[in-house]
Design a protein around this motif. Structure first.
Motif, PDB file in Angstrom:
ATOM      1  N   TYR A   6     -36.466  -2.570  46.693  1.00  0.00           N
ATOM      2  CA  TYR A   6     -37.063  -1.243  46.883  1.00  0.00           C
ATOM      3  C   TYR A   6     -36.043  -0.161  46.527  1.00  0.00           C
ATOM      4  O   TYR A   6     -34.840  -0.430  46.404  1.00  0.00           O
ATOM      5  CB  TYR A   6     -37.584  -1.059  48.308  1.00  0.00           C
ATOM      6  N   THR A   7     -36.533   1.073  46.350  1.00  0.00           N
ATOM      7  CA  THR A   7     -35.659   2.183  45.981  1.00  0.00           C
ATOM      8  C   THR A   7     -35.670   3.254  47.063  1.00  0.00           C
ATOM      9  O   THR A   7     -36.668   3.464  47.761  1.00  0.00           O
ATOM     10  CB  THR A   7     -36.084   2.831  44.650  1.00  0.00           C
ATOM     11  N   SER A  57     -31.013   1.490  44.506  1.00  0.00           N
ATOM     12  CA  SER A  57     -31.798   0.260  44.465  1.00  0.00           C
ATOM     13  C   SER A  57     -31.287  -0.696  45.544  1.00  0.00           C
ATOM     14  O   SER A  57     -30.087  -0.956  45.630  1.00  0.00           O
ATOM     15  CB  SER A  57     -31.684  -0.390  43.085  1.00  0.00           C
ATOM     16  N   VAL A  58     -32.198  -1.204  46.360  1.00  0.00           N
ATOM     17  CA  VAL A  58     -31.830  -2.110  47.457  1.00  0.00           C
ATOM     18  C   VAL A  58     -32.448  -3.482  47.212  1.00  0.00           C
ATOM     19  O   VAL A  58     -33.663  -3.593  46.984  1.00  0.00           O
ATOM     20  CB  VAL A  58     -32.307  -1.558  48.812  1.00  0.00           C
ATOM     21  N   TRP A  59     -31.611  -4.529  47.264  1.00  0.00           N
ATOM     22  CA  TRP A  59     -32.051  -5.908  47.037  1.00  0.00           C
ATOM     23  C   TRP A  59     -31.917  -6.698  48.342  1.00  0.00           C
ATOM     24  O   TRP A  59     -30.857  -6.687  48.967  1.00  0.00           O
ATOM     25  CB  TRP A  59     -31.194  -6.575  45.970  1.00  0.00           C
ATOM     26  N   ILE A  96     -40.576  12.723  49.979  1.00  0.00           N
ATOM     27  CA  ILE A  96     -39.628  12.096  49.063  1.00  0.00           C
ATOM     28  C   ILE A  96     -39.700  10.597  49.322  1.00  0.00           C
ATOM     29  O   ILE A  96     -39.128  10.077  50.280  1.00  0.00           O
ATOM     30  CB  ILE A  96     -38.199  12.630  49.294  1.00  0.00           C
ATOM     31  N   GLU A  97     -40.430   9.914  48.493  1.00  0.00           N
ATOM     32  CA  GLU A  97     -40.746   8.510  48.746  1.00  0.00           C
ATOM     33  C   GLU A  97     -40.097   7.601  47.705  1.00  0.00           C
ATOM     34  O   GLU A  97     -40.107   7.897  46.515  1.00  0.00           O
ATOM     35  CB  GLU A  97     -42.264   8.306  48.716  1.00  0.00           C
ATOM     36  N   GLY A  98     -39.544   6.501  48.182  1.00  0.00           N
ATOM     37  CA  GLY A  98     -39.080   5.464  47.278  1.00  0.00           C
ATOM     38  C   GLY A  98     -40.251   4.571  46.886  1.00  0.00           C
ATOM     39  O   GLY A  98     -41.415   4.919  47.075  1.00  0.00           O
ATOM     40  N   ALA A  99     -39.922   3.404  46.346  1.00  0.00           N
ATOM     41  CA  ALA A  99     -40.975   2.489  45.895  1.00  0.00           C
ATOM     42  C   ALA A  99     -40.553   1.050  46.147  1.00  0.00           C
ATOM     43  O   ALA A  99     -39.367   0.725  46.126  1.00  0.00           O
ATOM     44  CB  ALA A  99     -41.252   2.699  44.406  1.00  0.00           C
TER      45      ALA A  99
END
Length: 493
Positions: free
Chosen positions: A137-138, A477-479, A122-125
């Motif tokens: 990134y997510t 979503s991470v900023w 289960i990968e974010g991007a």
């Protein structure tokens, strides 16, 4: 003496808070064979609280994805070890054929292995964001406490459809099986405990929908409902869940069209028609209960179908030689017989069956003769409403456009079958049919690898395949700013 199956909450056997219980009847013998705690709101509260603790502060929330995968693999091994016993429990509970249920249970370990294999993938991007000095990134994260509510026709398989992806995604569960088929759910929870799942990760409460199912659905700590069952049940769950904006997956009913063109291999199509409606006594959401046959072969095909279906062996579901078993519940049995009467009143021609099945070897079971109606119009109730039994409606069609129009003229949109020797038609027809599943020159096949679900009144969301695990996750979503100085705070960046 009936066997007693307690609930399973927070890693322990549990009785109903008020001590109440209910009985389960063997559909073949008509005898009470098991008892279960009659859960209510207080029991729902205990189960949800256990699942919440396991999710928020228990060891489950701290396990790595690969550690979760190992537990799922272990559970798969234990199901495989106990497959014979689990299948026998299901046959006692719902009266389906031992051959059918043993095949289902034997396949269920693959669901847990497949989703166990996805747990650590289960990968974010990392997104090439259009903002200077910004890293974005997510993350894909679990929803939290999930409730799985299953129907009585394939209890363990329907549970696996929900539990395998949901557990792989790090959610915790309360499983509420049908009051008619609760034994295998309790057995599954005990196997999960034996496999090493922490207390509270998988809880099972037994009882009636209005008494314990409704409190689970409306509970404020529940984030997701996965439901398989009737259209009416799905409506109530969706309405209740919407009040708290819960995530919902609904796998409901169908009135699937099984379409036979004049260029099809008719021997194979005959088998497909029988498989679509008489296998599992027609008690399946994907039943091909509308058989659409092209004009030029209609009379011959129906004649051959009647002769073929007439040979079906009705009887004890525990015998490997039996092909059609009893109807699971008394209410469903009476409903099927009512629809047969309705079809006759509407003018459909009964070519086979059309009554209760009685005789030697049928015990006290609730048996309905395999029934075939010819000259059915698509506006008849027998063609529009889900019967959920061994009752087939044969409808004529002229050409491809006519077949598509008839097939799509339904409030349901779960599945369809297409039988043809024309490669263009085999590719084109699935695009034109407004359903979630299309089988070409086959029928009633499922896999943990392939999405399963419908459109319209057949439900929402998908089970199985990579799509299913996403149904049990949410995206964050991470900023991250890498700027040396924060710009004007009164202007959006």
């Amino acid at each position: 003496m009936p066997q007693h199956f307690p609930m399973f909450i927070d890693g322990r056997d549990a009785e109903a808070a008020d001590g109440a219980s209910f009985e389960s009847t063997d559909p073949y013998t008509g005898e009470v064979w098991a008892t279960f705690p009659r859960g209510r709101a207080a029991d729902a509260e205990l189960a949800v609280a256990a699942a919440r603790r396991a999710f928020e502060s228990g060891p489950w929330s701290r396990l790595t994805p690969s550690a979760r995968a190992k537990l799922l693999f272990k559970l798969a091994d234990l199901i495989e070890r106990d497959a014979d016993r689990l299948a026998e429990l299901e046959v006692r509970d719902n009266g389906k054929l031992i051959a059918e249920m043993r095949a289902q249970v034997g396949y269920i370990p693959e669901y847990f292995r497949y989703f166990g294999g996805l747990a650590d993938k289960i990968e974010g991007a990392v997104l090439p964001i259009d903002k200077a000095d910004t890293f974005n990134y997510t993350l894909h994260e679990p929803l939290g406490v999930c409730v799985a509510i299953t129907a009585w026709n394939s209890p363990l398989l329907l549970a696996a459809n929900k539990l395998a992806p949901g557990l792989a995604a790090a959610n915790t569960f309360v499983l509420k099986p049908s009051e008619f088929t609760s034994a295998s759910a309790v057995a599954l929870a005990r196997l999960a405990h034996e496999a090493g799942f922490p207390p509270g990760v998988l809880n099972v409460v037994t009882g009636y929908g209005g008494e314990v199912g409704a409190p689970l659905v409306s509970h404020p700590d529940v984030a997701k409902i996965g439901f398989t069952g009737s259209e009416l049940g799905g409506q109530k769950i969706n309405e209740s869940a919407a009040r708290d904006f819960k995530h919902v997956t609904l796998e409901l009913g169908g009135k699937s069209a099984n379409i036979v063109f004049d260029d099809a291999n008719l021997d194979n199509a005959l088998k497909g028609a029988v498989s679509g409606i008489f296998a599992a006594t027609g008690q399946t959401c994907v039943a091909g209960s509308r058989l659409l046959v092209q004009d030029g072969i209609y009379d011959e095909f129906v004649e051959r179908l009647v002769a073929f279906a007439k040979q079906a062996r009705i009887g004890d579901p525990k015998l490997r030689t039996t092909q059609v078993g009893p109807v699971t519940t008394t209410a469903q049995y009476e409903k099927i017989l009512d629809y047969i009467r309705i079809a006759k009143d509407e003018g459909a021609i009964c070519r086979l069956g059309g009554a209760r099945a009685t005789g030697e070897g049928l015990g006290q079971g609730q048996f309905v003769q395999p029934t075939i109606f010819a000259e059915v119009r698509n506006d008849m109730r027998i063609a529009r409403e889900e019967v959920f039994g061994p009752v087939l409606s044969c409808i004529r069609f002229k050409d491809e456009d006519d077949a598509v129009a008839i097939a799509n003229d339904s409030p349901y949109g779960l599945a369809a079958g297409v039988w043809t020797g024309n490669i263009r038609r085999a590719i084109d027809m699935p695009k034109r049919l407004r359903v979630g599943i299309v089988w070409v020159n086959m029928y009633r096949a499922v896999s943990f690898m392939s999405p399963f679900g419908g459109t319209k009144r057949s439900g929402m969301g998908r089970e199985n395949g990579a799509d299913a695990i996403r149904e049990y996750m949410q995206t964050k979503s991470v900023w991250v700013s890498t700027a040396r100085e924060t710009p004007d705070p009164f202007v959006i960046r």
